[in-house]
Write a protein that holds these residues in place. Structure first.
Motif, PDB file in Angstrom:
ATOM      1  N   LYS A 191      44.271  53.198  48.863  1.00  0.00           N
ATOM      2  CA  LYS A 191      43.433  52.341  48.026  1.00  0.00           C
ATOM      3  C   LYS A 191      44.269  51.194  47.474  1.00  0.00           C
ATOM      4  N   ARG A 192      43.675  50.002  47.451  1.00  0.00           N
ATOM      5  CA  ARG A 192      44.286  48.833  46.845  1.00  0.00           C
ATOM      6  C   ARG A 192      43.219  48.086  46.047  1.00  0.00           C
ATOM      7  N   ASP A 193      43.519  47.839  44.773  1.00  0.00           N
ATOM      8  CA  ASP A 193      42.625  47.094  43.890  1.00  0.00           C
ATOM      9  C   ASP A 193      43.428  46.015  43.172  1.00  0.00           C
ATOM     10  N   SER A 194      42.735  44.973  42.703  1.00  0.00           N
ATOM     11  CA  SER A 194      43.402  43.935  41.920  1.00  0.00           C
ATOM     12  C   SER A 194      42.482  43.483  40.796  1.00  0.00           C
ATOM     13  N   GLU A 195      43.055  43.461  39.590  1.00  0.00           N
ATOM     14  CA  GLU A 195      42.325  42.911  38.443  1.00  0.00           C
ATOM     15  C   GLU A 195      42.782  41.472  38.239  1.00  0.00           C
ATOM     16  N   MET A 196      41.832  40.506  38.333  1.00  0.00           N
ATOM     17  CA  MET A 196      42.172  39.083  38.335  1.00  0.00           C
ATOM     18  C   MET A 196      41.439  38.356  37.218  1.00  0.00           C
ATOM     19  N   ASN A 197      42.069  37.305  36.708  1.00  0.00           N
ATOM     20  CA  ASN A 197      41.427  36.432  35.732  1.00  0.00           C
ATOM     21  C   ASN A 197      40.411  35.547  36.425  1.00  0.00           C
ATOM     22  N   ILE A 198      39.371  35.188  35.703  1.00  0.00           N
ATOM     23  CA  ILE A 198      38.363  34.250  36.218  1.00  0.00           C
ATOM     24  C   ILE A 198      38.696  32.861  35.672  1.00  0.00           C
ATOM     25  N   VAL A 199      38.891  31.923  36.589  1.00  0.00           N
ATOM     26  CA  VAL A 199      39.251  30.552  36.211  1.00  0.00           C
ATOM     27  C   VAL A 199      38.120  29.617  36.619  1.00  0.00           C
ATOM     28  N   SER A 200      37.686  28.782  35.700  1.00  0.00           N
ATOM     29  CA  SER A 200      36.614  27.814  35.972  1.00  0.00           C
ATOM     30  C   SER A 200      37.028  26.462  35.419  1.00  0.00           C
ATOM     31  N   GLY A 201      36.903  25.435  36.267  1.00  0.00           N
ATOM     32  CA  GLY A 201      37.284  24.098  35.814  1.00  0.00           C
ATOM     33  C   GLY A 201      38.754  23.968  35.505  1.00  0.00           C
ATOM     34  N   GLY A 202      39.567  24.789  36.146  1.00  0.00           N
ATOM     35  CA  GLY A 202      41.008  24.727  35.934  1.00  0.00           C
ATOM     36  C   GLY A 202      41.507  25.492  34.738  1.00  0.00           C
ATOM     37  N   SER A 203      40.614  26.158  33.975  1.00  0.00           N
ATOM     38  CA  SER A 203      41.026  26.877  32.774  1.00  0.00           C
ATOM     39  C   SER A 203      40.524  28.311  32.822  1.00  0.00           C
ATOM     40  N   PRO A 204      41.321  29.252  32.301  1.00  0.00           N
ATOM     41  CA  PRO A 204      40.862  30.650  32.237  1.00  0.00           C
ATOM     42  C   PRO A 204      39.642  30.780  31.336  1.00  0.00           C
ATOM     43  N   THR A 205      38.696  31.596  31.742  1.00  0.00           N
ATOM     44  CA  THR A 205      37.478  31.799  30.944  1.00  0.00           C
ATOM     45  C   THR A 205      37.654  32.920  29.930  1.00  0.00           C
ATOM     46  N   GLY A 206      38.723  33.655  30.033  1.00  0.00           N
ATOM     47  CA  GLY A 206      38.915  34.813  29.169  1.00  0.00           C
ATOM     48  C   GLY A 206      38.329  36.085  29.741  1.00  0.00           C
ATOM     49  N   SER A 207      37.661  35.980  30.866  1.00  0.00           N
ATOM     50  CA  SER A 207      37.066  37.139  31.525  1.00  0.00           C
ATOM     51  C   SER A 207      37.911  37.536  32.739  1.00  0.00           C
ATOM     52  N   THR A 208      37.775  38.788  33.124  1.00  0.00           N
ATOM     53  CA  THR A 208      38.474  39.287  34.304  1.00  0.00           C
ATOM     54  C   THR A 208      37.476  39.942  35.251  1.00  0.00           C
ATOM     55  N   THR A 209      37.903  40.109  36.467  1.00  0.00           N
ATOM     56  CA  THR A 209      37.081  40.810  37.459  1.00  0.00           C
ATOM     57  C   THR A 209      37.986  41.691  38.307  1.00  0.00           C
ATOM     58  N   SER A 210      37.462  42.816  38.730  1.00  0.00           N
ATOM     59  CA  SER A 210      38.222  43.741  39.566  1.00  0.00           C
ATOM     60  C   SER A 210      37.670  43.707  40.974  1.00  0.00           C
ATOM     61  N   ALA A 211      38.574  43.688  41.941  1.00  0.00           N
ATOM     62  CA  ALA A 211      38.172  43.666  43.345  1.00  0.00           C
ATOM     63  C   ALA A 211      38.773  44.858  44.065  1.00  0.00           C
ATOM     64  N   ASN A 212      37.931  45.551  44.834  1.00  0.00           N
ATOM     65  CA  ASN A 212      38.419  46.628  45.697  1.00  0.00           C
ATOM     66  C   ASN A 212      38.887  45.987  46.991  1.00  0.00           C
TER      67      ASN A 212
END
Length: 441
Positions: A206-227
């Protein structure tokens, strides 16, 4: 920039390849598993292709069957407790703005490796044997928080840049070797043997990654996890082994053996981003050749024994699929291990043994954080207690230590080519303890 396709392709490569081979069960170079018996464990497997003090010796040399005078069954298990320190880690990506420090981590694993062997003399010339044990195995688990949040999903252009956690993940790979062997005694000095190895391998990756969400060149403060990877695959392969024993006299003998290992096709679920049609994994296993000697010093209670084993790790040049896709290059090198040991026959009930092994690492020009490989040293001790002429209990213990290794791991060619780069230092240690019970009929 739209790096989505680039990172999906390169991440697929690294997750399959590193998951298949990640090794914190550091008992031998690559993903070889030296854990066939507690008796061998107590002498760092020095002389194991010819000592034949219980039926487990047939895992190293089928010709050793000719040295048994009675039917015997040997049942045992080894416990492996391993530890890998991952320190001084930095991660670099096209969006990281330079090297980002990642917290040190320590990966621990404990595994239970059982075995059973039977040796049956048919007459003065022929003997047969059976065994179930493992030659290859590994387990590795990075904490889910290690390296998380260092990547990003850039919503305005669809770029997916996994974080340092893409190099970690969870891996459980195991194998079982079913052995059917026979021997023939040519004369008082020479015996030969051969066997069939039926190998089953399986893995959960298994490999997963928790990544920051960036919009308009700036972090939104939210994250998303991808399998990123979810694999549950298994397969069978058939190999063979050949061996010979030469007995100079009752106190001196030599053994030579060769094990041909097959290429296993692992099929089942291989899923990445919802795509499960990337073909089966082809895993070439290394073949092995071993020379051993045993010499009991005349009119004493002491014996010395030794082994040299060659492992063809260059066979594992790359990991490819059945459709010819090159998943990842490894370019491992052929290696040797050298072991020497001694046995002290205290009295009719007790034996004591010690051993030392130097085991060469497999990595050459390419290194990986998921394979904490290096030259290793084994320091071993063990004992046998004979309840009577029919029953024996063996105990073995080994402390194994590797070296600090500077590792540069990459995805997509590394940051210089628009990919990801991880720099770190790994060091592996392990404690192995085993018990073996032998009954003669």
């Amino acid at each position: 920039m739209n790096n989505s396709r680039l990172f999906k392709k390169s991440l697929l490569a690294v997750t399959i390849a590193s998951a298949s081979l990640a090794s914190t069960q550091v008992t031998a170079a690559g993903f070889q598993l030296n854990s066939q018996s507690a008796t061998g464990l107590g002498r760092a497997f020095a002389g194991d292709a010819v000592i034949a003090d219980n039926a487990s010796s047939i895992s190293r040399n089928a010709a050793s069957l000719a040295l048994f005078e009675r039917t015997e069954i040997s049942l045992g298990a080894n416990i492996i407790s391993s530890e890998v320190d991952v320190t001084g880690t930095t991660y670099t990506s096209p969006i990281s703005g330079g090297a980002v420090s990642i917290d040190d981590t320590q990966n621990d694993a404990t595994s239970f490796v059982p075995n059973i062997f039977v040796a049956v003399p048919i007459n003065d010339k022929f003997a047969v044997g059976f065994g179930a044990y493992s030659n290859f195995g590994t387990t590795n688990e990075f904490d889910a928080s290690w390296g998380a949040g260092t990547g990003a999903v850039i919503t305005d252009n669809g770029a997916v840049v996994p974080g340092a956690d893409a190099f970690g993940g969870t891996t459980n790979v195991s194998s079982v070797n079913l052995l059917i062997a026979g021997s023939y005694r040519i004369n008082d000095q020479w015996s030969i043997g051969a066997g069939i190895d039926i190998i089953h391998g399986e893995g959960e990756l298994k490999r997963d990654s928790e990544m920051n969400i960036v919009s308009g060149g700036s972090p939104t403060g939210s994250t998303t996890s991808a399998n990123l990877m979810d694999v549950d695959a298994s397969g069978w392969g058939v190999g063979f082994n050949l061996g010979a024993v030469y007995e100079l006299d009752e106190n001196n003998r030599f053994g030579l053996s060769y094990h041909y290992s097959p290429e296993i096709e692992a099929s089942g679920t291989v899923s990445y981003g919802g795509d499960a049609n990337i073909g089966d994994l082809k895993m070439p296993l290394p073949s092995m050749a071993e020379f051993s000697g045993y010499h009991r010093i005349e009119d004493t209670k002491f014996a010395v024994h030794y082994s040299i084993q060659y492992i063809s790790w260059s066979d594992f040049d790359a990991l490819v699929t059945t459709d010819g896709t090159n998943i990842k290059d490894y370019k491992w090198q052929d290696t040797y291990h050298y072991s020497i040991g001694g046995t002290y026959y205290i009295n009719q009930n007790w034996e004591a043994r010690i051993g030392y092994m130097f085991d060469e690492g497999v990595q050459d020009s390419l290194t990986s954080v998921s394979v904490p490989d290096s030259d290793r040293q084994w320091f071993s001790a063990g004992a046998s207690y004979h309840f009577n002429a029919d029953q024996t209990l063996d105990l073995g213990f080994t402390y194994l230590v590797g070296k600090n290794v500077a590792v540069t791991d990459t995805i997509g060619g590394g940051v210089e080519q628009g990919g990801l780069t991880l720099n770190t230092t790994t060091k592996a240690t392990a404690i192995l303890a085993g018990v073996q019970y032998t009954h003669r009929f």
